[in-house]
Design a protein around this motif. Structure first.
Motif, PDB file in Angstrom:
ATOM      1  N   HIS A 138      -5.287  -1.703   8.627  1.00 34.22           N
ATOM      2  CA  HIS A 138      -5.680  -1.126   7.345  1.00 34.22           C
ATOM      3  C   HIS A 138      -7.368  -1.845   7.548  1.00 34.22           C
ATOM      4  N   TYR A 146     -11.030  -3.704   3.245  1.00 36.84           N
ATOM      5  CA  TYR A 146     -10.589  -2.100   3.023  1.00 36.84           C
ATOM      6  C   TYR A 146     -11.363  -1.578   3.476  1.00 36.84           C
ATOM      7  N   SER A 165      -4.692   4.964  -2.795  1.00 30.12           N
ATOM      8  CA  SER A 165      -3.641   4.076  -1.983  1.00 30.12           C
ATOM      9  C   SER A 165      -3.105   3.217  -2.840  1.00 30.12           C
ATOM     10  N   GLY A 166      -3.840   2.683  -3.790  1.00 25.83           N
ATOM     11  CA  GLY A 166      -3.171   1.083  -3.861  1.00 25.83           C
ATOM     12  C   GLY A 166      -4.622   0.734  -4.706  1.00 25.83           C
ATOM     13  N   LEU A 222       1.104  -1.422  -0.150  1.00 22.93           N
ATOM     14  CA  LEU A 222      -0.250   0.067  -0.204  1.00 22.93           C
ATOM     15  C   LEU A 222       0.877   1.358  -0.089  1.00 22.93           C
ATOM     16  N   PHE A 274      -8.605   3.619  -2.455  1.00 22.97           N
ATOM     17  CA  PHE A 274      -8.428   1.736  -2.713  1.00 22.97           C
ATOM     18  C   PHE A 274      -8.714   1.360  -4.020  1.00 22.97           C
ATOM     19  N   MET A 278       2.014  -0.405  -5.683  1.00 21.71           N
ATOM     20  CA  MET A 278       1.098  -0.624  -5.221  1.00 21.71           C
ATOM     21  C   MET A 278      -0.300  -0.840  -5.820  1.00 21.71           C
TER      22      MET A 278
END
Length: 530
Positions: free
Chosen positions: A89, A63, A197-198, A35, A156, A40
């Motif tokens: 997370h 998530y 973030s990912g 992440l 995400f 990522m």
């Protein structure tokens, strides 16, 4: 919470309630580790029914801020993995979840898929982050930038079946370009690391290439060609498959023959998850994964008129491997320019396995071998269909203990263009005999070099459950007599290999020899009971 923005955990909770869920939550330890780093962005491609959507639903449940899923995960592996940042997370991220196949099915026309996706997600983003997005914003990434500017939120992004547009709208080049532009805006922008973030994408195909370049170079790809450190999350491992067999009283050795065979260079092999689950639920081994899609797709590809396909298919059916060059494959189903592209595609579709160390493909297991035979029988390759018909006649001769006709038909098959014209060792004889028994997959499972008694039997054909046919134990001899072949079977107690399968009934002991002097095959068959 919404459908696309911060979804709830309902979908993953339903997966857990099936009662046969295999814990793959260790994948979260990897995604947590990467992440907000240069690695990522993850793309995991694998065949249909290999658990792609299960993984996507698990990541969303873990998530998403819209989920309250601690109870779902606290007894799974991720909760006990050291340094996995489990609590840090869990339900702490703004998540976007897209199922591309779903968007395709909901669009009035497939050409509107990308526009509908952006409009629908932006609508939810406006509800979730009121006052952040300009009224006239039509670009999804611009909407995310506006949310980030006002709130500092980073997203995400989970995209399930990312390549569905390439598979279901093969001729729509403009739509492909529009879709790639959307993905590039999300994942190949100078602002990507600020806003995202990912990401985790699933699909059957790797990321599309244009020429020699990938459309999304920053993704870390894990494929059926190179599964890397995520191999264990692609299907069921040895331990997972054995655990299922033990729990439901099935033979693990038989399960390996039916559904194993992917990723031979990983620690343990990988089993087809759909077939394993269906086998334990039905308490019997059968073709399950291949029934989820007509064999027409396989037949289409092996019927392509490219040099080398015919010979290679026969080699594969005979248990051999074929070396291929995977580098020319453009990661789509339309830009196919030769045998290597066809076979590379079949690896991604799950019909072939790939040995990364040798660059060779092979048929991984009994279920897939049976599908190849079906495709050959109904295909446009008369020489291959003829080989299967000859094999049908050969099996009948063996079951009738007709030694002369058995030898004659093996001779006939050896003289066709589908087997090596000249023998140079016993392996060439083995290849011809295996090719001669091509159609046996309808009634038998084949095992080679199976330990039993005081050595290893050459070839064993075990009848499937509910089959009235006898087991077949074949010993091959090179410049030696068939009597010696049968004597070796008895003296070394090779029949012990049959008893491993808890089989009782008739067993045909078959000695097949070839003389380099006379260029002739001979056969002896004897019936015993075990």
């Amino acid at each position: 919470m919404g459908f696309y923005v911060n979804p709830p955990s309902d979908a993953f909770e339903a997966v857990l309630k099936t009662g046969t869920y295999i814990d793959k939550s260790g994948l979260l330890a990897y995604t947590n580790k990467v992440l907000e780093s240069a690695r990522m962005l993850t793309c995991s491609s694998r065949p249909r029914r290999f658990g792609k959507s299960f993984a996507a639903k698990m990541l969303a449940a873990y998530y998403s801020k819209g989920a309250d899923s601690k109870k779902l995960f606290e007894n799974l592996k991720i909760a006990g993995i050291k340094d996995a940042q489990f609590e840090e997370h869990l339900n702490r991220h703004d998540v976007l979840f897209f199922d591309i196949s779903s968007f395709i099915s909901m669009a009035d026309t497939i050409e509107e898929t990308v526009r509908d996706l952006q409009n629908d997600v932006i609508y939810e983003l406006k509800e979730t982050f009121p006052g952040c997005i300009s009224e006239n914003t039509k670009s999804l990434f611009k909407a995310l930038m506006q949310v980030h500017a006002k709130t500092g939120s980073r997203f995400f992004i989970i995209i399930d079946e990312w390549d569905a547009l390439f598979r279901e709208a093969k001729a729509h080049a403009d739509l492909h370009q529009e879709y790639i532009r959307l993905l590039r805006s999300l994942f190949k922008s100078s602002q990507t690391s600020q806003v995202i973030s990912g990401a985790y994408m699933t699909g059957i195909l790797p990321i599309k290439k244009y020429g020699t370049q990938s459309a999304l170079t920053d993704f870390q790809e894990f494929t059926m060609l190179q599964p890397g450190i995520l191999a264990e999350f692609t299907g069921f491992t040895d331990a997972e498959a054995k655990g299922l067999c033990d729990e439901y009283g099935l033979s693990f050795e038989t399960a390996r023959a039916w559904y194993d065979g992917y990723f031979p260079n990983t620690k343990g092999h990988i089993f087809c998850p759909n077939s394993m689950i269906e086998a334990v639920l039905n308490r019997r081994f059968d073709c399950y994964w291949t029934k989820t899609e007509t064999y027409e797709s396989l037949k289409t590809y092996i019927d392509f008129n490219y040099d080398g396909i015919k010979d290679a298919v026969v080699s594969l059916l005979g248990g051999k491997r074929c070396r291929i060059d995977t580098g020319t494959f453009q990661n789509d189903m339309t830009s196919l320019s030769g045998r290597d592209d066809i076979f590379t595609l079949l690896v991604h579709l799950g019909y072939l396995a790939y040995d990364i160390e040798t660059g060779e493909v092979f048929i991984p297991n009994e279920e897939i071998r049976r599908e190849f035979i079906r495709a050959v029988r109904e295909g446009k390759r008369p020489e291959l269909a003829k080989a299967v018909r000859m094999s049908d006649r050969l099996l009948n001769a063996v079951l009738q203990m007709d030694e002369l006709n058995t030898a004659r038909m093996i001779e006939e098959i050896h003289e066709t263009e589908i087997t090596p014209g000249n023998y140079n060792n016993e392996q060439a004889l083995r290849y011809t005999v295996i090719t001669a028994f091509l159609s046996s997959v309808d009634d038998y499972m084949r095992f080679e070099e199976l330990s039993g008694g005081k050595g290893y039997s050459d070839i064993l054909f075990m009848p499937k459950k509910n089959s009235a046919k006898p087991a077949l134990l074949i010993e091959l001899k090179w410049n030696q007599s068939t009597d010696k072949a049968l004597l070796q079977i008895k003296n070394r107690n090779y029949a012990h290999a049959v008893r491993k399968f808890e089989y009782t009934g008739e067993l045909l002991l078959i000695g097949i020899s070839y003389s380099t002097k006379t260029k002739k095959h001979a056969c002896r068959i004897e019936r015993v009971r075990v």
